[in-house]
Motif scaffolding. Structure first.
Motif, PDB file in Angstrom:
ATOM      1  N   SER A   1      -7.826  -2.211  -3.996  1.00 12.84           N
ATOM      2  CA  SER A   1      -8.892  -1.800  -3.082  1.00 12.84           C
ATOM      3  C   SER A   1      -9.877  -0.845  -3.761  1.00 12.84           C
TER       4      SER A   1
ATOM      5  N   THR B   1      -6.472  -0.633   7.096  1.00 11.23           N
ATOM      6  CA  THR B   1      -7.283  -0.253   5.938  1.00 11.23           C
ATOM      7  C   THR B   1      -6.406   0.578   5.023  1.00 11.23           C
TER       8      THR B   1
ATOM      9  N   HIS C   1       0.856  -1.187   0.000  1.00  9.72           N
ATOM     10  CA  HIS C   1       0.000   0.000   0.000  1.00  9.72           C
ATOM     11  C   HIS C   1       0.893   1.238   0.000  1.00  9.72           C
TER      12      HIS C   1
END
Length: 410
Positions: free
Chosen positions: A360, A354, A334
């Motif tokens: 995503s 998250t 990420h």
């Protein structure tokens, strides 16, 4: 004397807490739930304001579809709960029992609930009375770090007639978008992050003990009004750059090496992380060039961070800069993640992350706050790293942490 800048024991207004509870109950109604049993420390704090280190022992916040909430903890937490929690009844248990024992009595017996001769309040009993008539639908956070398997098993076995549903993420998703009150707390946390980072950078020198640098950082943050954060500061020498979640050791920093610095200030349990790579003496030319790529990729993330965008689109903007720099082989899991409330052992808001990942579909919304990371380590063409806490406002992304940008050479 108390620090005038210290976080208040109850940082949220009555209206803020009421708004949050109403939002949770709306989600419960949509799922046809009579009751939720919440065990995630961050979610209990979000709804009740309970901020302490007692979360090592399981807590259960009983949230009925209507009526008062009930907070079940060890009996010894009574004073803390009375001082901090204004919107929930208290039910304590002795150390010969568990939170499940008290909760089952409240839910199943609907009479007096006793623990070591202590009677639960009538409000605590009334709060759950309606929810357990007939076949109740009860929500449980099955992936919560605050819910040991034995506790979950005890609850479900104790009420076999109930229909148990996993409500993991129900409250977490409501926490993604920060209110005006929360944004003010984030800005306070960001200022503390800058204080802590500045103290660490100032303490870095050839021969400086790793522990002294860490101590300077933590002390500065606490003196400025901060709390101990969910993670301690990650401050590592170049020999351990690849260790994701380790921190200072017994060694000394040396001229000619890089020092990894990632930390967060903490105010009223809100976190605003930042990270820097600091070179002692001089930085290699390839790493200076990599610092430029890191900064450009970070800026690309800011450009893509808009309400309505998808997380994968934000990551793609970061990756495009990296690819254009000749690093198409390099990928990250990420380029940032949501942050806000955090209790040890994490500042990520619980036991999951998250993230702004390549796969995503998370929709970006105004009011979200992120730890944005531009991380280019182990590329084979130099190392660098920069990260900041970023709040997405209606006007655009606001970088909250303002510590000296890279490259940093001491």
């Amino acid at each position: 004397m108390p620090n005038p800048q210290a976080a208040p024991a109850a940082p949220f207004s009555e209206a803020e807490l009421a708004r949050r509870l109403a939002a949770v109950r709306a989600e419960m109604a949509a799922r046809g739930l009579d009751l939720c049993l919440l065990s995630t420390p961050e979610n209990i704090y979000y709804l009740s304001g309970l901020d302490h280190w007692g979360y090592f022992a399981p807590h259960l916040l009983i949230v009925p579809a209507e009526g008062a909430m009930t907070l079940v903890t060890r009996a010894m937490e009574r004073v803390t709960v009375a001082n901090q929690v204004r919107n929930a009844a208290f039910a304590g248990h002795g150390d010969s029992e568990t939170a499940a024992d008290v909760t089952l009595r409240l839910l199943a017996d609907r009479g007096t609930a006793r623990t070591r001769g202590e009677t639960a309040s009538s409000a605590a009993v009334a709060a759950v009375d309606a929810a357990v008539s007939g076949r109740a639908r009860i929500g449980l956070e099955l992936w919560s770090s605050g819910l040991p398997a034995g506790l979950a098993q005890g609850l479900m076995q104790g009420l076999p007639e109930a229909e148990w549903l996993d409500v993991g993420g129900l409250v977490d998703r409501l926490r993604w978008v920060k209110s005006a009150e929360e944004q003010a707390l984030l800005r306070r946390a960001a200022a503390l992050s800058d204080v802590a980072a500045g103290a660490a950078i100032e303490a870095l020198a050839d021969g400086a003990p790793e522990a002294e640098v860490a101590a300077a950082s933590v002390a500065a943050m606490i003196r400025a009004g901060g709390q101990l954060p969910g993670f301690g500061p990650f401050i590592r020498p170049q020999s351990r750059l690849g260790e994701e979640h380790t921190t200072w050791g017994a060694g000394r920093y040396r001229k000619g090496e890089a020092v990894f610095l990632e930390l967060s200030g903490c105010f009223a349990r809100y976190h605003a992380p930042l990270g820097r790579l600091v070179w002692l003496g001089a930085a290699p030319d390839e790493s200076l060039a990599m610092a430029e790529t890191c900064t450009a990729a970070f800026d690309a993330v800011l450009g893509a961070l808009k309400p309505g965008a998808k997380a994968r689109e934000v990551y793609a903007a970061w990756q495009a800069v990296v690819d254009a720099a000749g690093l198409a082989h390099y990928r990250r899991h990420h380029c940032g993640y949501l942050v806000g409330i955090g209790f040890p052992p994490s500042w990520t808001g619980g036991n999951s992350v998250t993230g702004l990942r390549h796969d995503s579909d998370l929709e970006i919304r105004a009011g979200m706050s992120f730890h944005i990371l531009s991380w280019l380590m182990g590329t084979g063409q130099g190392d660098h790293f920069v990260s900041n806490c970023v709040l997405l406002t209606e006007e655009g992304p606001e970088v909250l942490t303002l510590t000296q940008p890279p490259p940093i050479v001491r």
